[in-house]
Design a protein around this motif. Sequence first.
Motif, mmCIF file in Angstrom:
data_model
loop_
_atom_site.group_PDB
_atom_site.id
_atom_site.type_symbol
_atom_site.label_atom_id
_atom_site.label_comp_id
_atom_site.label_asym_id
_atom_site.label_seq_id
_atom_site.Cartn_x
_atom_site.Cartn_y
_atom_site.Cartn_z
ATOM 1 N N ALA B 53 0.834 -1.210 0.000
ATOM 2 C CA ALA B 53 0.000 0.000 0.000
ATOM 3 C C ALA B 53 0.873 1.266 0.000
ATOM 4 C CB ALA B 53 -0.938 -0.019 1.201
ATOM 5 N N ASP B 54 1.377 1.655 1.126
ATOM 6 C CA ASP B 54 2.147 2.894 1.235
ATOM 7 C C ASP B 54 3.553 2.710 0.640
ATOM 8 O OD1 ASP B 54 3.511 5.151 1.936
ATOM 9 O OD2 ASP B 54 3.246 4.925 4.110
ATOM 10 N N PRO B 55 3.870 3.436 -0.436
ATOM 11 C CA PRO B 55 5.204 3.293 -1.045
ATOM 12 C C PRO B 55 6.346 3.705 -0.121
ATOM 13 C CG PRO B 55 3.971 5.095 -2.068
ATOM 14 C CD PRO B 55 3.018 4.370 -1.181
ATOM 15 N N ASP B 56 6.037 4.454 0.929
ATOM 16 C CA ASP B 56 7.078 4.832 1.888
ATOM 17 C C ASP B 56 7.671 3.611 2.596
ATOM 18 O OD1 ASP B 56 6.891 7.522 1.351
ATOM 19 O OD2 ASP B 56 5.531 7.964 3.021
ATOM 20 N N VAL B 57 6.887 2.548 2.698
ATOM 21 C CA VAL B 57 7.421 1.337 3.333
ATOM 22 C C VAL B 57 8.624 0.830 2.542
ATOM 23 C CG1 VAL B 57 6.968 -1.071 3.963
ATOM 24 C CG2 VAL B 57 5.237 0.672 4.404
ATOM 25 N N LYS B 58 8.512 0.821 1.215
ATOM 26 C CA LYS B 58 9.637 0.362 0.389
ATOM 27 C C LYS B 58 10.869 1.246 0.591
ATOM 28 C CE LYS B 58 7.325 0.235 -3.574
ATOM 29 N NZ LYS B 58 7.131 0.000 -5.036
ATOM 30 N N THR B 59 10.641 2.550 0.609
ATOM 31 C CA THR B 59 11.757 3.485 0.813
ATOM 32 C C THR B 59 12.436 3.239 2.150
ATOM 33 O OG1 THR B 59 10.487 5.114 -0.444
ATOM 34 C CG2 THR B 59 12.388 5.940 0.798
ATOM 35 N N ASP B 60 11.622 3.146 3.194
ATOM 36 C CA ASP B 60 12.173 2.887 4.533
ATOM 37 C C ASP B 60 12.880 1.534 4.580
ATOM 38 O OD1 ASP B 60 11.025 5.258 5.359
ATOM 39 O OD2 ASP B 60 9.449 4.328 6.566
ATOM 40 N N PHE B 61 12.244 0.556 3.993
ATOM 41 C CA PHE B 61 12.749 -0.818 4.010
ATOM 42 C C PHE B 61 14.152 -0.888 3.392
ATOM 43 C CE2 PHE B 61 13.154 -5.171 2.571
ATOM 44 C CZ PHE B 61 12.398 -5.941 3.436
ATOM 45 N N LEU B 62 14.298 -0.308 2.228
ATOM 46 C CA LEU B 62 15.588 -0.365 1.522
ATOM 47 C C LEU B 62 16.652 0.464 2.237
ATOM 48 C CD1 LEU B 62 14.198 -0.171 -2.137
ATOM 49 C CD2 LEU B 62 15.162 -2.188 -0.997
ATOM 50 N N ARG B 63 16.256 1.609 2.792
ATOM 51 C CA ARG B 63 17.224 2.442 3.511
ATOM 52 C C ARG B 63 17.676 1.760 4.797
ATOM 53 N NH1 ARG B 63 14.264 5.753 5.714
ATOM 54 N NH2 ARG B 63 14.794 4.824 7.716
ATOM 55 N N ARG B 64 16.754 1.148 5.505
ATOM 56 C CA ARG B 64 17.100 0.458 6.748
ATOM 57 C C ARG B 64 18.035 -0.729 6.472
ATOM 58 N NH1 ARG B 64 14.481 0.578 12.112
ATOM 59 N NH2 ARG B 64 12.795 2.093 12.021
ATOM 60 N N LEU B 65 17.761 -1.467 5.420
ATOM 61 C CA LEU B 65 18.646 -2.589 5.087
ATOM 62 C C LEU B 65 20.058 -2.097 4.770
ATOM 63 C CD1 LEU B 65 16.817 -5.265 2.870
ATOM 64 C CD2 LEU B 65 17.616 -5.490 5.223
ATOM 65 N N ASP B 66 20.122 -0.950 4.105
ATOM 66 C CA ASP B 66 21.438 -0.343 3.806
ATOM 67 C C ASP B 66 22.183 0.059 5.075
ATOM 68 O OD1 ASP B 66 22.201 -0.378 1.175
ATOM 69 O OD2 ASP B 66 21.037 1.390 0.641
ATOM 70 N N GLU B 67 21.437 0.453 6.074
ATOM 71 C CA GLU B 67 22.089 0.833 7.332
ATOM 72 C C GLU B 67 22.644 -0.401 8.049
ATOM 73 O OE1 GLU B 67 19.241 4.758 7.950
ATOM 74 O OE2 GLU B 67 18.984 3.030 9.253
ATOM 75 N N VAL B 68 21.895 -1.506 7.966
ATOM 76 C CA VAL B 68 22.347 -2.744 8.621
ATOM 77 C C VAL B 68 23.511 -3.362 7.843
ATOM 78 C CG1 VAL B 68 21.645 -5.090 9.268
ATOM 79 C CG2 VAL B 68 20.074 -3.163 9.650
ATOM 80 N N TYR B 69 23.411 -3.313 6.528
ATOM 81 C CA TYR B 69 24.456 -3.862 5.653
ATOM 82 C C TYR B 69 24.958 -2.763 4.711
ATOM 83 C CZ TYR B 69 22.119 -8.266 7.042
ATOM 84 O OH TYR B 69 21.543 -9.300 7.734
ATOM 85 N N PRO B 70 25.804 -1.858 5.226
ATOM 86 C CA PRO B 70 26.249 -0.729 4.384
ATOM 87 C C PRO B 70 27.038 -1.199 3.166
ATOM 88 C CG PRO B 70 27.466 -0.814 6.473
ATOM 89 C CD PRO B 70 26.379 -1.823 6.575
ATOM 90 N N TRP B 71 26.867 -0.480 2.070
ATOM 91 C CA TRP B 71 27.496 -0.862 0.807
ATOM 92 C C TRP B 71 29.021 -0.901 0.933
ATOM 93 C CZ3 TRP B 71 25.476 -3.233 -3.140
ATOM 94 C CH2 TRP B 71 26.254 -3.369 -4.298
ATOM 95 N N ASN B 72 29.578 0.146 1.506
ATOM 96 C CA ASN B 72 31.026 0.199 1.678
ATOM 97 C C ASN B 72 31.401 -0.291 3.068
ATOM 98 O OD1 ASN B 72 31.745 1.460 -0.861
ATOM 99 N ND2 ASN B 72 30.636 3.248 -0.075
ATOM 100 N N HIS B 73 32.356 -1.197 3.094
ATOM 101 C CA HIS B 73 32.808 -1.720 4.380
ATOM 102 C C HIS B 73 34.312 -1.974 4.277
ATOM 103 C CE1 HIS B 73 33.339 -4.144 7.893
ATOM 104 N NE2 HIS B 73 32.062 -4.051 8.220
ATOM 105 N N PRO B 74 35.088 -1.385 5.193
ATOM 106 C CA PRO B 74 36.551 -1.468 5.057
ATOM 107 C C PRO B 74 37.102 -2.891 5.116
ATOM 108 C CG PRO B 74 35.904 -0.534 7.191
ATOM 109 C CD PRO B 74 34.671 -0.565 6.342
ATOM 110 N N LYS B 75 36.380 -3.822 5.710
ATOM 111 C CA LYS B 75 36.900 -5.190 5.844
ATOM 112 C C LYS B 75 36.476 -6.129 4.719
ATOM 113 C CE LYS B 75 37.416 -5.177 10.881
ATOM 114 N NZ LYS B 75 36.919 -5.746 12.150
ATOM 115 N N ASP B 76 35.565 -5.690 3.854
ATOM 116 C CA ASP B 76 35.091 -6.593 2.800
ATOM 117 C C ASP B 76 36.221 -7.001 1.864
ATOM 118 O OD1 ASP B 76 32.503 -6.740 3.694
ATOM 119 O OD2 ASP B 76 31.672 -5.382 2.185
ATOM 120 N N LEU B 77 36.264 -8.293 1.527
ATOM 121 C CA LEU B 77 37.299 -8.831 0.643
ATOM 122 C C LEU B 77 36.802 -9.016 -0.786
ATOM 123 C CD1 LEU B 77 38.610 -11.646 3.040
ATOM 124 C CD2 LEU B 77 39.609 -9.380 2.682
#
Lengths: 133, 133, 133
Positions: B53-77
């Motif tokens: 229903a509310d498209p804001d859920v998708k926006t929040d959902f994707l942003r929150r996942l990015d916070e938990v698993y940030p794209w850039n991470h200094p230890k990633d191999l």
Amino acid sequence: MEKTFSVRTNSHDQMIDITSEISNWLRENQLTNGIVIVSSMHTTAGITVNENADPDVKTDFLRRLDEVYPWNHPKDLHMEGNTAAHLKTSTVGHAQTLILSDGKLILGTWQGVYFCEFDGPRNRKYHVKVITD
Amino acid sequence: MEKTFSVRTNSHDQMIDITSEISNWLRENQLTNGIVIVSSMHTTAGITVNENADPDVKTDFLRRLDEVYPWNHPKDLHMEGNTAAHLKTSTVGHAQTLILSDGKLILGTWQGVYFCEFDGPRNRKYHVKVITD
Amino acid sequence: MEKTFSVRTNSHDQMIDITSEISNWLRENQLTNGIVIVSSMHTTAGITVNENADPDVKTDFLRRLDEVYPWNHPKDLHMEGNTAAHLKTSTVGHAQTLILSDGKLILGTWQGVYFCEFDGPRNRKYHVKVITD
């Protein structure tokens, strides 16, 4: 058709590729079409489908999960001390469903099926069940 | 009965509602009772069931996942640099199982089925398989 | 064979063991072999399989999920304010698939099936569908 498989994990956190084991068993039993449920029989080990090429993905994957669910947590009450492993298991899932079509698992080029140990090393079991068309 | 569907994603992170596409295909093929497995064929894109229903859920959902698993991470191999997308995929799941009853998917009022792109834009595929009663 | 079950949750975050309810229904209907899909009909409540022994696991589990997906977040747009519950639901999954063999669910010693409330208390529903061999 179904079978319980055993797996020995040899480190604390580990992803073991079980795709071939499952594929071989399907082929040996001439199962060609249907769905395949792969289910961990533990609360601190799960099943996921993820990359089967670069082993660094597994290293990154397990380290990132540890950062989200750190092993030691001052508020944890569970006496066994493995609360993090319970969370990791529910996050990846205790089981996954695969599609079997014309004798092959429907997986993309880079997809493999993993048994995910989150509290090893241990002797583990997973159960595979096929529903044919 | 089964089919591979194509989907074009047009941003880096994106949730695309595929409920109607699946429902229409089920109806066209007069499939009325059973279960429906919807499976992404990628390791950086998954499937989930969430609010339609509310498209804001998708926006929040994707942003929150990015916070938990940030794209850039200094230890990633992992050389490709998309480790975060692998984690997001296993978190939501590479596949979901839906129930089909009397010609309708058993979904609550606000539930929709989403193809989740975590490393787009790309041309993607998901496979749908129905097991009938 | 399928049935919609009702469940009343009585706190904000809660894991309710529904294993017996499902097992009893399977037995009453003499269902002995196949697979069992258990699906929440909500976008802020899911299903997971996890420990059924020490109740502290549930307490730790729910508190840890709250830390990863805090209820209040300054960037959330969704007006209902329950974005965190949507993320928790997709993380554990809206549904789980169980294996039924010789009249018993294939679960390990410590595995139980949980209805996970993430935005209660509410009246909730989950749907169970069995595909027999």
